[in-house]
Motif scaffolding. Structure first.
Motif: not given
Length: 224
Positions: A149-160, A168-179
Motif C-alpha cells: 500500500r505504501l509503494v502504491t500510494v507513493v508511486a501515485d503521488r510522485t506520478q512514478a 518511496c524507499m524513504q517512506v518505507l524506512r519511515w514506516f519501519l521507524a514508526y514501528n
C-alpha cells in the motif's frame, strides 16, 4: 545545500507530525508570505542560479518550523529536488515570478508537503499490526500489505516520475521507524527488499510490488 536541509536525508523523527506542531490559517499564511517575500530571488536571476538562491527560504522555513519543512519544494519529477510529491511548486526556473506571487506559492507548497506527512502518519497508524510494535506480530501478511500500500500510494503521488523510488524507499524506512525499527536496520531491510527493482518514469507492476513486499516482510522476520 547542506545535508541538514536536503529532503532526501529526512528521518521519521524529523518529519513526524506528532513531534512537530504546525498550524497555518489564513492569517498565518499571509504573515509567512510576507516574511518569505524578501528572501526570494528576482525572476531575472540566471536560471541556473535560482535554485541556489532559494536556499535562504529553505533555511528560514526549517528554522521556523523544524527540519521537516525543507521538503517544501520537493516537487514531482525533475524539479528542484528530484522525485517528490509537491504539485503546486514546479521548479525554481518556472515557479519564481514576482516576490508576492512566489511567496504565496511557497506557503501553498509548504502546506501541501505538510499535508502529505500528515497523510502518511495516518496511513502508518492504520497499517501497523495490532500492538503497535513488530515484536507483537510475526505474521508477514501485515508487513506485506503495508509495503504494497505504501509503494502504491507513493508511486501515485510522485506520478512514478523521475527519481520517485528514492522517496518511496524513504517512506518505507519511515514506516519501519514508526514501528520501532532503528535507522540502520530499516535502511538494510528496505535496500534488500527493493534491490534496484524500481526505476524512473515507470510505476512498478503487480509482480514487482509483490516481490518487494515479500522481501520486505522477510527482512523484518529476520529481526523479530
Amino acid at each position: 545545500m547542506v545535508s541538514e536541509l536536503w529532503a532526501h536525508t529526512l528521518t521519521w523523527a524529523d518529519v513526524d507530525p506528532a513531534r512537530h506542531r504546525f498550524e497555518m490559517d489564513a492569517d498565518a499564511s499571509e504573515e509567512l508570505a510576507g516574511l518569505v517575500a524578501p528572501l526570494l530571488p528576482s525572476p531575472e536571476v540566471a536560471r541556473q542560479e535560482r535554485w541556489r538562491s532559494l536556499h535562504p527560504v529553505t533555511g528560514f522555513l526549517a528554522g521556523r518550523y523544524g527540519r521537516w519543512a525543507c521538503g517544501w519544494n520537493w516537487s514531482v519529477g525533475e524539479g528542484d529536488v528530484d522525485g517528490g510529491v509537491v504539485g503546486v511548486w514546479c521548479c525554481s526556473s518556472h515557479s519564481v515570478t514576482s516576490p508576492d506571487a512566489t511567496a504565496s506559492l511557497v506557503v501553498e507548497a509548504l502546506r501541501e508537503w505538510r499535508g502529505w506527512l500528515e497523510d502518511l502518519a495516518e496511513r502508518f497508524t492504520a497499517l501497523t499490526p495490532p500492538g503497535n510494535t513488530p515484536m507483537t506480530s510475526t505474521d508477514p501478511w501485515y508487513w506485506e500489505r503495508a509495503c504494497t500500500r505504501l509503494v502504491t500510494v507513493v508511486a501515485d503521488r510522485t506520478q512514478a516520475d523521475s527519481g520517485w523510488y528514492g522517496h518511496c524507499m524513504q517512506v518505507l524506512r519511515w514506516f519501519l521507524a514508526y514501528n520501532g525499527i532503528d535507522e540502520e536496520q530499516a535502511q538494510e531491510i528496505v535496500k534488500n527488499a527493493v534491490g534496484g527493482r524500481f526505476g524512473s518514469w515507470i510505476a512498478p507492476d503487480v509482480l514487482v510490488v509483490d516481490t518487494v513486499s515479500s522481501r520486505f516482510a522477510s527482512g523484518l522476520g529476520e529481526i523479530i
